[in-house]
Design a protein around this motif. Structure first.
Motif, PDB file in Angstrom:
ATOM      1  N   ARG A  54     -16.345 -30.500 -10.687  1.00 50.90           N
ATOM      2  CA  ARG A  54     -16.605 -29.704  -9.470  1.00 50.90           C
ATOM      3  C   ARG A  54     -17.888 -30.179  -8.787  1.00 50.90           C
ATOM      4  NH1 ARG A  54     -14.344 -25.581 -12.399  1.00 50.90           N
ATOM      5  NH2 ARG A  54     -16.320 -24.893 -13.260  1.00 50.90           N
ATOM      6  N   ALA A  73      -9.571 -33.282 -16.741  1.00 53.77           N
ATOM      7  CA  ALA A  73     -10.392 -32.932 -17.899  1.00 53.77           C
ATOM      8  C   ALA A  73      -9.472 -32.725 -19.096  1.00 53.77           C
ATOM      9  CB  ALA A  73     -11.184 -31.665 -17.615  1.00 53.77           C
ATOM     10  N   LEU A 123     -13.319 -26.697 -22.136  1.00 54.20           N
ATOM     11  CA  LEU A 123     -13.202 -27.606 -20.994  1.00 54.20           C
ATOM     12  C   LEU A 123     -14.304 -27.363 -19.966  1.00 54.20           C
ATOM     13  CD1 LEU A 123      -9.363 -27.228 -20.578  1.00 54.20           C
ATOM     14  CD2 LEU A 123     -10.520 -29.415 -20.940  1.00 54.20           C
ATOM     15  N   GLU A 124     -15.098 -26.327 -20.172  1.00 57.50           N
ATOM     16  CA  GLU A 124     -16.053 -25.871 -19.162  1.00 57.50           C
ATOM     17  C   GLU A 124     -17.030 -26.957 -18.709  1.00 57.50           C
ATOM     18  OE1 GLU A 124     -19.444 -22.437 -18.602  1.00 57.50           O
ATOM     19  OE2 GLU A 124     -17.961 -22.212 -20.183  1.00 57.50           O
ATOM     20  N   GLN A 146     -16.751 -30.266 -18.745  1.00 58.24           N
ATOM     21  CA  GLN A 146     -16.068 -31.282 -17.940  1.00 58.24           C
ATOM     22  C   GLN A 146     -15.694 -30.732 -16.563  1.00 58.24           C
ATOM     23  OE1 GLN A 146     -12.970 -33.715 -19.889  1.00 58.24           O
ATOM     24  NE2 GLN A 146     -13.610 -32.706 -21.781  1.00 58.24           N
ATOM     25  N   GLU A 147     -15.158 -29.526 -16.534  1.00 57.31           N
ATOM     26  CA  GLU A 147     -14.741 -28.939 -15.258  1.00 57.31           C
ATOM     27  C   GLU A 147     -15.937 -28.738 -14.327  1.00 57.31           C
ATOM     28  OE1 GLU A 147     -10.712 -26.506 -16.480  1.00 57.31           O
ATOM     29  OE2 GLU A 147     -12.647 -25.562 -16.914  1.00 57.31           O
ATOM     30  N   THR A 148     -17.064 -28.321 -14.872  1.00 53.10           N
ATOM     31  CA  THR A 148     -18.269 -28.147 -14.067  1.00 53.10           C
ATOM     32  C   THR A 148     -18.721 -29.482 -13.495  1.00 53.10           C
ATOM     33  OG1 THR A 148     -18.970 -26.234 -15.351  1.00 53.10           O
ATOM     34  CG2 THR A 148     -20.681 -27.371 -14.105  1.00 53.10           C
ATOM     35  N   ILE A 176      -8.521 -29.894  -9.834  1.00 54.61           N
ATOM     36  CA  ILE A 176      -8.804 -30.310 -11.204  1.00 54.61           C
ATOM     37  C   ILE A 176      -7.619 -29.959 -12.097  1.00 54.61           C
ATOM     38  CG2 ILE A 176     -10.287 -29.981 -13.227  1.00 54.61           C
ATOM     39  CD1 ILE A 176     -12.589 -29.358 -11.303  1.00 54.61           C
ATOM     40  N   ALA A 196      -6.494 -29.815 -16.041  1.00 58.27           N
ATOM     41  CA  ALA A 196      -7.156 -29.735 -17.337  1.00 58.27           C
ATOM     42  C   ALA A 196      -6.157 -29.353 -18.423  1.00 58.27           C
ATOM     43  CB  ALA A 196      -8.285 -28.713 -17.275  1.00 58.27           C
TER      44      ALA A 196
END
Length: 186
Positions: free
Chosen positions: A24, A7, A16-17, A19-21, A31, A33
């Motif tokens: 996941r 990410a 970044l939240e 994209q990270e979600t 991940i 980032a």
């Protein structure tokens, strides 16, 4: 076989939240980032770490192509590095590109060229807008961040260029460039 996510956002103020979600939710167990510009790979340590981490049978997963590279050449180099390790590549959005399939490889190539074209067009429009603003006399450029008069005063008071540069947190070449002849003598 591991799904490895990457990410990236361009600036510190972005999150970044999302994209990270998404990564996941797609099943990524690891991940990487970062908050860095997408131009070139040199300044993106998390991408380098992700490319080092992946192994044969793994899949590097991103949310969108523009999160990985801004040029088709850079994208193809990254994908070649992924494939040289025996890993695959997947994009969650943009049609769900997956280089484990022939169609995914074709789509990746097409979208990479289109993404680079869009970047070039955006830069052209920005240049055109700046030129139009300059012609109207409304474009002032980026505000000065260094006071040339303060530099000249410090040098006139006997402070050395290296000392001025260090005190102001600027390059010594900037001190020399702005020290130039006094106002009115140019």
């Amino acid at each position: 076989m591991a799904l490895v996510g990457y990410a990236r956002v361009s600036s510190v103020g972005q999150s970044l939240e999302v994209q990270e979600t998404a990564l996941r939710d797609a099943g990524c167990t690891k991940i990487f980032a970062e908050k860095k510009s997408g131009k070139g790979r040199a300044g993106r340590p998390a991408l380098a770490d992700a490319l080092d981490w992946i192994r044969e049978g793994d899949t590097l997963v991103i949310t969108r192509l523009d999160r990985l590279a801004r040029s088709a050449g850079d994208l193809h180099n990254i994908i070649a590095q992924v494939h040289s390790k025996g890993a695959d590549f997947r994009v969650l959005q943009q049609g769900g590109i997956d280089t484990a399939t022939s169609t995914g490889k074709l789509l990746l190539g097409l979208l990479a060229v289109i993404a680079e074209f869009e970047t070039d067009i955006r830069a052209e429009r920005q240049r055109d807008g700046i030129e139009a603003a300059k012609a109207k006399g409304v474009y002032k450029g980026r505000p000065a961040t260094v006071d040339a008069k303060a530099i000249r005063a410090a040098l006139a008071a006997g402070e050395g260029p290296a000392s001025v540069a260090k005190r102001l947190g600027i390059a010594r070449s900037t001190v020399y460039r702005l020290a130039g002849p006094p106002d009115g003598e140019r």
